[in-house]
Scaffold this motif. Structure first.
Motif, short mmCIF file in Angstrom:
data_model
loop_
_atom_site.label_atom_id
_atom_site.label_comp_id
_atom_site.label_asym_id
_atom_site.label_seq_id
_atom_site.Cartn_x
_atom_site.Cartn_y
_atom_site.Cartn_z
N SER A 93 2.32 2.80 -60.90
CA SER A 93 3.09 3.81 -61.62
C SER A 93 3.03 5.08 -60.49
N HIS A 94 3.67 6.05 -60.87
CA HIS A 94 3.59 7.17 -59.77
C HIS A 94 1.88 7.82 -59.80
N SER A 95 1.19 7.45 -60.65
CA SER A 95 -0.13 8.18 -60.36
C SER A 95 -0.94 7.20 -59.64
N GLY A 96 -0.77 5.96 -59.49
CA GLY A 96 -1.16 4.90 -58.89
C GLY A 96 -1.94 3.88 -59.86
N GLN A 97 -1.74 3.87 -61.21
CA GLN A 97 -2.26 3.09 -62.14
C GLN A 97 -1.38 1.94 -62.06
N THR A 98 -2.05 0.76 -62.10
CA THR A 98 -1.58 -0.63 -62.15
C THR A 98 -1.60 -1.32 -63.27
N THR A 99 -0.43 -2.13 -63.87
CA THR A 99 -0.33 -2.77 -64.86
C THR A 99 0.12 -4.20 -64.58
N ILE A 100 -0.68 -5.31 -65.03
CA ILE A 100 -0.31 -6.91 -64.84
C ILE A 100 0.64 -7.27 -65.78
N VAL A 101 1.86 -7.94 -65.47
CA VAL A 101 2.64 -8.52 -66.35
C VAL A 101 2.81 -10.04 -65.96
N PRO A 102 1.96 -10.67 -66.62
CA PRO A 102 2.13 -12.23 -66.34
C PRO A 102 3.50 -12.82 -66.30
N TYR A 103 4.02 -13.92 -65.52
CA TYR A 103 5.08 -14.63 -65.60
C TYR A 103 5.19 -15.38 -67.00
N GLY A 104 4.04 -15.98 -67.25
CA GLY A 104 4.20 -16.76 -68.33
C GLY A 104 2.89 -17.46 -68.81
N LYS A 105 2.79 -18.76 -68.79
CA LYS A 105 1.50 -19.32 -68.88
C LYS A 105 0.79 -19.33 -67.60
N PRO A 106 -0.50 -19.32 -67.81
CA PRO A 106 -1.64 -19.37 -66.72
C PRO A 106 -1.26 -20.17 -65.57
N ASN A 107 -0.60 -21.68 -66.01
CA ASN A 107 -0.19 -22.37 -64.94
C ASN A 107 1.17 -22.39 -64.19
N GLU A 108 1.82 -21.20 -64.81
CA GLU A 108 3.11 -20.79 -64.51
C GLU A 108 3.04 -19.80 -63.25
N PHE A 109 3.34 -20.05 -62.08
CA PHE A 109 3.24 -19.06 -60.91
C PHE A 109 4.22 -19.32 -59.92
N LEU A 110 4.74 -18.37 -58.99
CA LEU A 110 5.51 -18.49 -58.10
C LEU A 110 4.74 -18.52 -56.60
N LEU A 111 5.56 -19.03 -55.53
CA LEU A 111 4.91 -19.13 -54.29
C LEU A 111 5.41 -18.37 -53.24
N SER A 112 4.82 -17.42 -52.66
CA SER A 112 5.32 -16.45 -51.63
C SER A 112 5.30 -17.37 -50.35
N VAL A 113 6.55 -17.39 -49.77
CA VAL A 113 6.55 -18.38 -48.73
C VAL A 113 7.32 -17.59 -47.52
N ASP A 114 6.87 -17.86 -46.32
CA ASP A 114 7.66 -17.20 -45.29
C ASP A 114 8.70 -17.84 -44.88
N ARG A 115 9.87 -17.13 -44.86
CA ARG A 115 11.15 -17.74 -44.60
C ARG A 115 11.13 -18.66 -43.39
N ARG A 116 10.76 -17.65 -42.36
CA ARG A 116 10.64 -18.36 -40.86
C ARG A 116 9.76 -19.53 -40.95
N LYS A 117 8.89 -19.53 -41.17
CA LYS A 117 7.89 -20.76 -41.10
C LYS A 117 8.49 -22.13 -41.88
N LEU A 118 9.06 -21.79 -43.11
CA LEU A 118 9.73 -22.87 -43.84
C LEU A 118 11.03 -23.20 -43.21
N ASN A 119 11.56 -22.40 -42.65
CA ASN A 119 12.90 -22.91 -41.73
C ASN A 119 12.51 -23.78 -40.57
N GLU A 120 11.40 -23.39 -40.06
CA GLU A 120 11.00 -23.98 -38.79
C GLU A 120 10.60 -25.62 -39.05
#
Length: 470
Positions: A93-120
């Motif tokens: 938020s503007h005040s710096g407060q953070t709020t977590i919104v889960p994507y779904g169930k605990p076993n559901e997550f995305l993977l942040s992947v470096d574009r260049r490393k994956l392409n290489e």
């Protein structure tokens, strides 16, 4: 396991135009299916370069992309080497407060992947295949789709080549796609949205650790614009600002940058560091965002376009790469289904895939509105809890849209239609609950009022009946 489709005197030759993510993965699919493959990339070999030009927005790898990597035996290596799990959105938020919104169930997550490393990685794996040749600094100038004759510019001058099948994986400004316009009745539309993007780098903290919590997609939603941050393996975050061009245009000096961040992202200034923020903001350009739809995706059995060449989309659902990887999975499933008959496989590919990619292009546009504004609203969080509760209560009947798109392989168009039906049911249910909450007390009052006076009951009945017939 993938099996060879063709057992002929001459292996059919495939020319993959573009050595990016979709092109290099596609080459692996074709080679393992028994084709001879040449990959033509207009740029130099990124594995030999310290820096590469072009987009470097981090990727959010989800189930559709993982399934394609799983098919060619690369999922575990990508996940273990390059993947950082993100379990939900962390809103600032503007005040710096953070709020977590889960994507779904605990076993559901995305993977942040470096574009260049994956392409290489994909290029190196493709290079190890016996039936793949990589040709860098080969820019396609034109292709005649009547006989698949191609002309390239290269360091050695103009090069002529031919193939049995041309596969266009050459991005949103595809040369192969342009050749479709001269060869068949081809529908095409492109839309530049009013927003651009600017990439910034948030360094590691003084202790060498992440400056923010690592396992989340961080979002600063600000109604008409936003900033997001995805974690990197070196404890930095890749941050991307998405804003209308006219707002970018008002930020011209270092003082403008500081004033803007103090007003909109005050908690981020210390995380970037004042000097790093000013340096990267003033140097990095503003890039455009485009959405492309076209049809058909093939010309008989001679050519096909895939990935951004067929369906470039804005990045707000994180499905650009995932949809491109899923293109590879679906095409090669259809080639198997039709026993190597490319005419039949490509025709069905266009028929099935076009409606799905049109749906995800639309959903990507919608998700920008959600990310920059709706996620910060109380109603959005309530709706998210209702979605998750109904999914827990009726898992076979009700699945949230984000789950269908990100954590399943349900066709995009089917997910879109199910989402519309589910939302309609939710709003009807809430409307009925609201009406019930209003009607029941009124009914009790009315009953008590008319209990000892029959003439009141007749008058009330007459009034209600007349009102309903108006």
């Amino acid at each position: 396991m993938m099996s060879q489709l063709r057992d002929t005197e001459r292996k059919h030759r495939v020319a993959v135009i573009g050595g990016g993510l979709v092109g290099s993965l596609n080459a692996i699919f074709f080679a393992r299916n028994g084709y001879s493959v040449a990959v033509y990339e207009s740029r130099s070999d990124m594995r030999q370069e310290e820096q590469i030009a072009g987009r470097s927005i981090n990727l959010a790898l989800s189930e559709r992309g993982r399934k394609a990597l799983r098919t060619v035996g690369l999922e575990d290596e990508v996940v273990n080497k390059f993947g950082i799990p993100m379990h939900g959105r962390m809103l600032h938020s503007h005040s710096g407060q953070t709020t977590i919104v889960p994507y779904g169930k605990p076993n559901e997550f995305l993977l942040s992947v470096d574009r260049r490393k994956l392409n290489e990685l994909l290029l190196s794996k493709a290079e190890q295949e016996d039936d793949i040749v990589l040709e860098f600094k080969h820019k396609l100038l034109k292709v005649d789709l009547t006989d698949c004759q191609m002309v390239f510019s290269s360091p050695d001058g103009e090069i002529h080549d031919m193939a049995d099948l041309v596969v266009g994986c050459d991005g949103a400004y595809s040369t192969v796609r342009k050749s479709f316009m001269r060869s068949i009745r081809f529908n095409f539309s492109q839309t530049y949205i009013l927003h651009g993007y600017k990439e910034l780098l948030m360094p590691a903290g003084d202790d060498g650790n992440y400056a923010m919590e690592k396992n989340y997609l961080h979002i600063w939603p600000r109604q008409t614009f936003m900033m997001i941050a995805l974690p990197n393996l070196d404890s930095t975050f890749t941050c991307t600002m998405f804003m209308p061009y006219d707002i970018f245009g008002t930020i011209k000096t270092q003082d403008d940058v500081l004033a803007f961040f103090e007003r909109e992202f005050p908690d981020a200034i210390s995380l970037f560091g004042r000097d790093r923020l000013l340096e990267t903001y003033m140097v990095n350009p503003v890039g455009p965002l485009i959405s492309i739809k076209c049809s058909p995706y093939h010309v008989e059995g001679r050519a096909v376009i895939m990935g951004d060449a067929a369906h470039a989309m804005v990045p707000f659902y994180g499905q650009g790469m995932n949809a491109g990887f899923e293109d590879c999975t679906i095409l090669h499933e259809l080639i198997h289904k039709h026993g190597g008959n490319l005419d039949a496989a490509l025709a069905e590919y266009t028929e099935t895939r076009n409606k799905d990619t049109a749906a995800i292009c639309d959903l990507a546009m919608y998700n920008y509105v959600e990310m920059r504004s709706l996620v910060a609203s109380r109603w959005f969080r309530i709706k998210k809890k209702i979605d998750n509760f109904l999914n827990w209560l009726m898992p076979q009947t009700f699945t949230p849209l984000y789950t269908m798109v990100t954590f399943t392989s349900i066709p995009y168009e089917m997910a879109y239609r199910r989402w519309q039906w589910q939302d309609k049911m939710i709003y009807r249910g809430l409307w009925c609950a609201a009406v019930t909450a209003l009607v029941v007390p009124i009914a009790v009052i009315a009953y008590n009022w008319t209990e000892d006076h029959p003439w009141k009951a007749r008058a009330l009945k007459y009034f209600v009946t007349k009102s309903l017939h108006r």
